[in-house]
Design a protein around this motif. Structure first.
Motif, PDB file in Angstrom:
ATOM      1  N   ALA A 426       0.864  -1.180   0.000  1.00  0.00           N
ATOM      2  CA  ALA A 426       0.000   0.000   0.000  1.00  0.00           C
ATOM      3  C   ALA A 426       0.898   1.227   0.000  1.00  0.00           C
ATOM      4  O   ALA A 426       1.814   1.333   0.831  1.00  0.00           O
ATOM      5  CB  ALA A 426      -0.914   0.014   1.223  1.00  0.00           C
ATOM      6  N   VAL A 427       0.665   2.124  -0.938  1.00  0.00           N
ATOM      7  CA  VAL A 427       1.456   3.346  -1.050  1.00  0.00           C
ATOM      8  C   VAL A 427       0.606   4.511  -0.588  1.00  0.00           C
ATOM      9  O   VAL A 427      -0.535   4.686  -1.042  1.00  0.00           O
ATOM     10  CB  VAL A 427       1.952   3.552  -2.492  1.00  0.00           C
ATOM     11  CG1 VAL A 427       2.605   4.915  -2.657  1.00  0.00           C
ATOM     12  CG2 VAL A 427       2.937   2.452  -2.870  1.00  0.00           C
ATOM     13  N   ILE A 428       1.146   5.305   0.312  1.00  0.00           N
ATOM     14  CA  ILE A 428       0.414   6.428   0.892  1.00  0.00           C
ATOM     15  C   ILE A 428       1.272   7.686   0.849  1.00  0.00           C
ATOM     16  O   ILE A 428       2.488   7.622   0.698  1.00  0.00           O
ATOM     17  CB  ILE A 428       0.011   6.141   2.355  1.00  0.00           C
ATOM     18  CG1 ILE A 428       1.257   5.782   3.188  1.00  0.00           C
ATOM     19  CG2 ILE A 428      -1.030   5.031   2.414  1.00  0.00           C
ATOM     20  CD1 ILE A 428       1.002   5.668   4.675  1.00  0.00           C
ATOM     21  N   GLY A 429       0.628   8.831   0.996  1.00  0.00           N
ATOM     22  CA  GLY A 429       1.324  10.097   1.124  1.00  0.00           C
ATOM     23  C   GLY A 429       1.185  10.618   2.536  1.00  0.00           C
ATOM     24  O   GLY A 429       0.082  10.627   3.093  1.00  0.00           O
ATOM     25  N   VAL A 430       2.306  11.005   3.130  1.00  0.00           N
ATOM     26  CA  VAL A 430       2.286  11.582   4.476  1.00  0.00           C
ATOM     27  C   VAL A 430       3.048  12.902   4.451  1.00  0.00           C
ATOM     28  O   VAL A 430       3.813  13.172   3.513  1.00  0.00           O
ATOM     29  CB  VAL A 430       2.922  10.615   5.514  1.00  0.00           C
ATOM     30  CG1 VAL A 430       2.172   9.287   5.539  1.00  0.00           C
ATOM     31  CG2 VAL A 430       4.397  10.394   5.224  1.00  0.00           C
TER      32      VAL A 430
END
Length: 505
Positions: A426-430
């Motif tokens: 899972a790729v997320i932006g933080v």
């Protein structure tokens, strides 16, 4: 009659006023630029392009790259500017989907892109940064061509934008979409022929091409035209500028340099920021250091600019201001046309002459996002306070915006999932102090296996542009899911919110 060409370029024919100030110290006048564009238009027609044809261009930033926009506009050719970081595998989709008649490449990439052009049936030509390339040579030898008659509803450009599901979408922008927005912004931000805009943005998306350049053309001002953002070059150029457009990353990097002082940058009348949300901390640090507020605004590929903090009056950090003149904005309960009460979160929708014509060859997607009554469902959640200021709360979907670029996480996940030892990802932006958002890849190993993080990163680097590559890789025994089996990315974002704390790159 060709409204976009006439108002942006044609009216400057023969003018000795400066248009582009180059790093070499040379200046290109409006008159010389318009003549170059007219010759380039003739060269494109001689190469077989006609009004309505698409031209896909992956070229480096240069005066000729701007002339290409003018040449396409004059001849009714639909320009498809493409990110210079895209790999051949990524370009193949855009060229094929758009039905481009020509793929224009940097001379150094011609060999690598030959197969892409051949498979899609596009003619391959080249354009370099030093007046080189096959198109530049043909332009040198061509006689200027008169502009083709076009109307305001004729298409001027395709800009591909990513959502969180499905294929990338080609947003169709008309002459009216571009011209109306340029006129509004010129007025609202008080640009005149005395302005010198510091231009360090790329020109393959709407911010650097259709906002910065078109506003300058409408106003009749000039630009300090830098090939890219470089702190040293920007600091050297600032004393000669009156305004600057940037993304949050520009300002965090300037603030990190002690040479960026009020003496160097305090005289500019306007700094704007967009393409990604700016941290309130950055706003406050900038105002303390330079003595003025950055003007933050909000736009999308499909709409150009829709809102802006005021030129005069309070520019509130954390907000994107008010709807621009001529643009309507409402905040609705998602899935309905019912507006939410003041202060409550809902889906942002906009309507106006800036709103695009729909998605290329995607009538169902167009119907889903562009209502029959003209309201465009942006996919952004936001609020509007009692004073009318709009605040972007977040994406309704999982689109990540890093350094001003849109990133579709599923595309990155598919590459990671194909690597040895990976069960799923899972790729997320933080939050990232420099890029606005940074990508974190959460990897679940296959049972009994240990994925090689360095090998995964290396594989990703060969298949995806740099801005799409995660800046951190972490492993987890499993991904959080709801009862329907959907991965809960909000939970992952909370868990990894501090992944880049204290980092600036």
């Amino acid at each position: 009659m060709n409204p976009l060409y006439d108002n942006l370029f044609g009216r400057h024919e023969g003018s000795a006023a400066p248009f582009l100030h180059l790093p070499s110290g040379d200046t290109i006048t409006y008159g010389a630029f318009v003549e170059r564009a007219a010759r380039m238009g003739a060269a494109l027609r001689a190469m077989g392009l006609n009004p309505g044809d698409r031209l896909a261009a992956q070229v480096e930033k240069s005066p000729d790259a701007v002339a290409l926009f003018a040449a396409c506009t004059s001849q009714g050719i639909i320009l498809l500017p493409l990110n210079t970081a895209y790999t051949p595998a990524e370009l193949d989709y855009f060229v094929t989907d758009s039905g481009a008649r020509m793929l224009l490449a940097d001379p150094a990439k011609a060999d690598a892109l030959g197969e892409v052009a051949a498979q899609s049936g596009a003619r391959l030509e080249t354009l370099g940064t030093q007046g080189d390339g096959t198109l530049a040579e043909a332009t040198d030898a061509a006689a200027p061509a008169a502009p083709e008659p076009r109307g305001e509803q004729d298409l001027a450009a395709f800009l591909y934008t990513s959502g969180t599901t499905g294929r990338s979408k080609g947003a169709m922008l008309s002459q009216e979409n571009l011209l109306s927005n340029a006129r509004t912004l010129t007025d609202y931000w008080r640009f005149t022929d005395s302005d010198v805009l510091l231009h360090a943005l790329p020109i393959f998306h709407t911010h650097g091409l259709f906002v910065a350049i078109n506003v300058t053309l409408i106003a009749g001002g000039s630009m300090i035209f830098l090939p890219r953002f470089d702190v040293d070059a920007v600091l050297e150029a600032l004393p000669r500028a009156t305004s600057m457009m940037g993304v949050p990353t520009f300002y965090t990097r300037l603030l990190a340099d002690e040479r960026f002082t009020r003496d160097v940058g305090g005289h500019l009348r306007l700094y704007t920021s967009g393409s990604a949300p700016m941290l309130e901390e950055t706003h406050h640090r900038f105002e303390q250091r330079i003595g003025q507020s950055i003007l933050e605004r909000y736009g999308m590929t499909e709409t150009n600019m829709s809102t802006s903090n005021p030129y005069d009056g309070e520019r509130r950090p954390g907000t994107v201001g008010f709807p621009l003149p001529g643009v309507e904005l409402r905040i609705c309960t998602p899935g309905t046309e019912d507006e939410v009460p003041t202060g409550e979160t809902g889906m942002i929708e906009v309507r106006g002459p800036n709103v695009f014509q729909g998605y290329w060859q995607m009538p169902e997607k167009t119907a889903d996002e562009l209502r029959a009554n003209g309201w465009f469902i942006t996919g952004d959640l936001g609020t509007r306070d009692a004073d009318g200021y709009v605040t972007i709360v977040g994406r309704d979907k999982d689109l990540v915006i890093s350094g001003g670029y849109n990133i579709y996480p599923r595309e990155v996940e598919q590459v990671i999932d194909a690597q040895p030892g990976v069960l799923e990802s899972a790729v997320i932006g933080v939050p990232h102090p420099d890029m606005g958002e940074g990508l974190v890849a959460v990897i679940v190993p296959r049972p009994g296996e240990t994925p090689d993080g360095a090998a995964i990163a290396a594989a990703v680097s060969t298949q995806l542009a740099r801005f799409k590559q995660p800046r951190a890789y972490v492993t987890a025994p499993q991904l959080p899911r709801n009862t329907m089996g959907k991965v809960q990315k909000a939970e992952l974002r909370r868990e990894h919110a501090d992944a880049f704390a204290g980092r600036a790159s």
